[in-house]
Design an enzyme around this catalytic site. Structure first.
Site, PDB file in Angstrom:
ATOM      1  N   ASP A 106       4.329  28.746  13.163  1.00  0.00           N
ATOM      2  CA  ASP A 106       3.804  30.093  12.958  1.00  0.00           C
ATOM      3  C   ASP A 106       3.047  30.220  11.636  1.00  0.00           C
ATOM      4  O   ASP A 106       2.376  31.233  11.418  1.00  0.00           O
ATOM      5  CB  ASP A 106       4.952  31.119  12.953  1.00  0.00           C
ATOM      6  CG  ASP A 106       5.693  31.164  14.279  1.00  0.00           C
ATOM      7  OD1 ASP A 106       5.020  31.061  15.317  1.00  0.00           O
ATOM      8  OD2 ASP A 106       6.930  31.278  14.268  1.00  0.00           O
ATOM      9  N   ASP A 159       8.936  32.778  12.573  1.00  0.00           N
ATOM     10  CA  ASP A 159       9.966  32.127  11.761  1.00  0.00           C
ATOM     11  C   ASP A 159       9.866  30.615  11.763  1.00  0.00           C
ATOM     12  O   ASP A 159      10.671  29.956  11.111  1.00  0.00           O
ATOM     13  CB  ASP A 159      11.369  32.544  12.240  1.00  0.00           C
ATOM     14  CG  ASP A 159      11.826  31.738  13.441  1.00  0.00           C
ATOM     15  OD1 ASP A 159      10.975  31.396  14.286  1.00  0.00           O
ATOM     16  OD2 ASP A 159      13.024  31.427  13.530  1.00  0.00           O
ATOM     17  N   ASP A 210       6.054  36.324  17.285  1.00  0.00           N
ATOM     18  CA  ASP A 210       6.490  35.103  17.948  1.00  0.00           C
ATOM     19  C   ASP A 210       7.773  35.457  18.705  1.00  0.00           C
ATOM     20  O   ASP A 210       8.437  36.443  18.388  1.00  0.00           O
ATOM     21  CB  ASP A 210       6.765  34.007  16.910  1.00  0.00           C
ATOM     22  CG  ASP A 210       7.328  32.754  17.540  1.00  0.00           C
ATOM     23  OD1 ASP A 210       6.768  32.303  18.542  1.00  0.00           O
ATOM     24  OD2 ASP A 210       8.353  32.264  17.049  1.00  0.00           O
TER      25      ASP A 210
END
Length: 781
Positions: A523, A519, A321
């Site tokens: 996600d 994080d 990400d």
């Protein structure tokens, strides 16, 4: 020779008893063996035999208990080999061999418990430090309460040396030891309003805070849960080793039977049983894996068990990400564009004073920027927050308004507004427009900066065996592509929602084992679906951390490269220990079968093989090559000083662009001349200090002068361009010739580009070597 303490571990209530019983078993059996040797030496053969038989019976009692427990739980057990060896020793009249076997059996169990305890030490220490009490501030004073009774909103005081009990927000400045979470030993200074996580230690004077979470929802409680996962799980390699160890039983019995049948000597069969040891499988493999988990914990990486460690070692595709992973995840003030004669520093002070009362994430960034410049803030009055627009209030008698352009500048779109919006769009920045006394004053540009260590980490991951890297983000495609180019990924997928990220993980998973790093809550599905999910929990154990297999507790993603290196090394060592140990066991069994080893010597041989296998496995605990480097204390002090200077001169870099953009043909070159003086007196002095002091440190750390060649060349180019700028200014004089202004503007823009690139080089190559707590990259420029 034994499954050791496995049955004790399956009964948590008996672990404390095991801590006493296992050393006692070893002590008593050893005492009986030695006493028998002494009696035999004194001529008391019958007494010696009695003592040795007692030791043998003690070993039989222990192995019988383990066998009964295995049968009761329908669990295959290799302890049948030890039991048969003990019975056989008595049956063939070898009480000394039986006593030696009993001692070896007890010592094997003791070795296992000690080695496993050593391997689990860091994980155990993490859980043992969990805070249990809190001191709550009440109208009547300070009450000490169990930490479970703290609720969000409670005012707490944390004394010197005390552990922060729950996650919260500081009500005043504090000096904190965050080493338990981040691994950074140096205390960190935190300002009022900053978040503080449970589990850190107050290293300064008593500090006040307001709880933002209960104990169960706080960071440290989450980490303890992660540790429990790590303790409970067995790696696939370990489970395979267990199955091979069970298959080893019929092989041993068959070899012993053949030796007896061919020679008619039952002693040979007993010798085979004695020397047969699947301990390299039963002990070495789990000890190596647990040692890897322990080593990772010291690197601020919590791995939820051996299975996750093995899957991490097997990973070949890494998916990231962007926000909070490759970037800092917190907006910072990148620049301030003012109108007319407005002063940027004063505008920041007024904006930060107003934003002190706001809980908005951008408000926190503005207040942090002002605090970093040590600006004196004033508490605002008449504050009104308008949802969806911004906030306004009175600061030092001035009415200040912050928010969207349509609200702050009354829907107008003058040139400076268009310029700010265009620049924000190109850089992927956010804008906060400001007015003072109803007059537009400027705009604050905020960005989520790239983590300086990200490019080095990507290169380290490739060196560690990751062969494909993919960037996943919900951000705009142009911003994502820019980040992807800088860090060096293989593919970029932008504007993806959680379902889109999940689909990409599934697609990559069809080809090679995947590791997903994120994080945020969005996600969590992708983290759970990947072969290995890695979450950053530096700011708290969130849904992503709960869904992940591995959690980075330090706010540095290059710890992931360390974790992969550690995981692969631990698995490699486990395999080496098993191959060497089982190879020696098979050789010893063959030697016993042909009569080269007596039962007593076989028992000693078996113990030596166990020690060799365990020693090989414990190598996984030893320091080894990792991506993260540790600077010597003297070098770290120098790097900190130069890093502070690095940030101090960053406003000069932005001033270069501002002066270039505002140059006119009216003959007023005073801003350019003033800038030239600052470039020569401040910026050049810093670059020369970097060349003389910082680059040697980097060269020593990263392996030679070639690693800093590009930075050194850029230093020379910066000095050359500043010299050219001085020459042009002297030649122009007070000229207002448009061609002179064009040339000067070109020089300034060229210098600005070089300085920006150079700053990125230094932060990636040099300052990223500093611990996270030492290098705070959220300082505004």
């Amino acid at each position: 020779m034994s499954e050791g303490v496995g049955w004790w571990r399956s009964h948590p209530g008996m672990r404390r008893l095991a801590d006493v019983a296992i050393p006692l078993l070893f002590a008593v059996s050893t005492l009986l063996l030695l006493a028998g040797v002494a009696a035999a030496a004194a001529g008391a053969r019958s007494v010696a035999v009695g003592l040795w038989v007692s030791a043998t019976l003690l070993g039989m009692a222990y192995s019988t208990v383990t066998l009964v427990d295995a049968v009761r739980h329908r669990r295959p057990s290799v302890d049948v080999i030890a039991w048969l060896a003990l019975v056989g020793a008595l049956a063939v009249g070898e009480p000394l061999a039986g006593a030696v076997i009993a001692v070896m059996l007890a010592s094997g169990v003791l070795l296992e418990t000690r080695a496993e305890a050593r391997a689990r030490r860091e994980l155990s220490l993490l859980a043992a430090r969990a805070p249990r009490v809190a001191r709550r501030l009440t109208p009547s004073g300070v009450d000490e309460v169990p930490v479970d009774e703290v609720v969000a909103g409670d005012a707490l005081i944390v004394g010197s040396g005390e552990i922060v009990p729950v996650d919260g927000r500081l009500l005043g400045p504090a000096v904190l030891d965050e080493s338990a979470l981040t691994g950074e030993a140096r205390p960190v200074e935190r300002r009022a309003g900053e978040d503080v996580r449970s589990g850190v230690v107050n290293a300064g004077s008593p500090a006040q805070m307001r709880a933002t979470a209960t104990a169960g929802e706080s960071t440290y409680a989450g980490l303890v849960r992660l540790v429990e996962h790590a303790r409970a799980d067995n790696a696939p390699f370990v489970r395979v080793a267990d199955r091979f160890a069970v298959a080893f039983v019929p092989l041993t019995l068959a070899l012993a039977g053949v030796a007896w049948a061919l020679t008619g000597d039952a002693v040979r069969a007993v010798a085979v049983l004695v020397v047969a040891t699947p301990c390299p499988l039963l002990l070495a493999a789990p000890i190596a894996i647990m040692s890897g988990l322990s080593r990772a914990a010291r690197a601020s990486v919590v791995i939820k068990g051996g299975s996750a460690l093995e899957r991490l070692a097997a990973g070949r595709v890494l998916l990231f990400d962007k926000t909070g992973t490759l970037t800092r995840g917190r907006p910072t003030v990148a620049d301030i564009i003012t109108t007319g004669s407005a002063d940027a520093t004063e505008l920041l002070r007024l904006a930060a004073s107003l934003d002190q009362t706001s809980a908005h994430v951008l408000a926190s960034a503005i207040v942090t920027a002002a605090a970093a410049r040590d600006l004196p803030l004033t508490m605002p009055t008449q504050v009104v927050e308008r949802h969806g627009y911004g906030v306004e209030g009175v600061v030092d008698g001035h009415r200040v308004r912050l928010g969207k352009a349509t609200w702050v500048v009354d829907g107008q779109a003058p040139a400076w507004v268009r310029h700010a919006r265009r620049r924000a769009a190109m850089d992927g920045s956010l804008t906060v427009f400001a007015s003072v006394d109803d007059i537009p004053a400027g705009v604050l540009l905020l960005e989520d900066p790239l983590r300086p260590e990200a490019p080095r980490m990507v290169r380290a991951l490739r060196a560690a065996g990751i062969n494909r890297m993919v960037l996943l983000t919900g951000d705009r495609a142009d911003v994502a592509q820019m980040v992807g180019r800088i860090v060096g990924v293989d593919a970029v997928h932008a504007e993806r929602d959680p379902a889109g990220k999940l689909a990409i993980v599934r697609a990559e998973q069809a080809n090679q084992p995947t590791v997903m790093v994120g994080d945020g809550i969005n996600d969590a599905p992708a983290l759970a679906a990947a072969d290995v999910g890695v979450a950053l929990a530096a700011r708290g154990v969130t849904a992503s951390a709960e869904a992940a297999d591995i959690v980075l507790t330090a706010d540095r993603i290059d710890a992931l490269a360390d974790a992969i290196i550690i995981a692969r090394r631990a698995r490699r060592i486990a395999l080496q220990a098993v191959v060497v140990g089982m190879g020696l066991s098979l050789i010893g069994m063959a030697a016993a079968a042909v009569g080269l080893l007596t039962p007593a010597v076989g028992a000693l041989t078996q113990e030596a093989i166990d020690i060799v296998a365990i020693a090989l496995a414990l190598r996984a605990l030893l320091p080894a090559r990792t991506h993260t480097v540790v600077l010597p204390p003297g070098d770290l002090v120098t790097a900190r000083r130069l890093f502070a200077q690095h940030h101090a001169v960053r406003p000069i870099v932005e001033q270069v662009r501002t002066v270039a953009a505002t140059l006119t043909t009216d003959g007023d070159l005073a801003p350019a001349r003033s800038l030239q003086d600052r470039l020569e007196s401040d910026l050049l002095a810093h670059e020369r200090a970097d060349e003389a002091e910082l680059l040697p440190i980097v060269a020593r750390t990263l392996g030679g002068p070639e690693t800093v060649g590009a930075i050194s060349r850029t230093h020379a180019e910066i000095e050359h361009q500043i010299t050219r700028l001085r020459y042009v200014l002297d030649e122009i004089g007070d000229s207002s010739d448009p061609e002179d202004v064009v040339e000067l503007r070109g020089l300034l823009y060229g210098l600005y580009a070089i300085l920006r690139l150079h700053n990125a080089q230094e932060e990636e190559t040099a300052f990223s070597l500093m611990p996270a707590a030492a290098a705070r990259y959220d300082v505004p420029g």
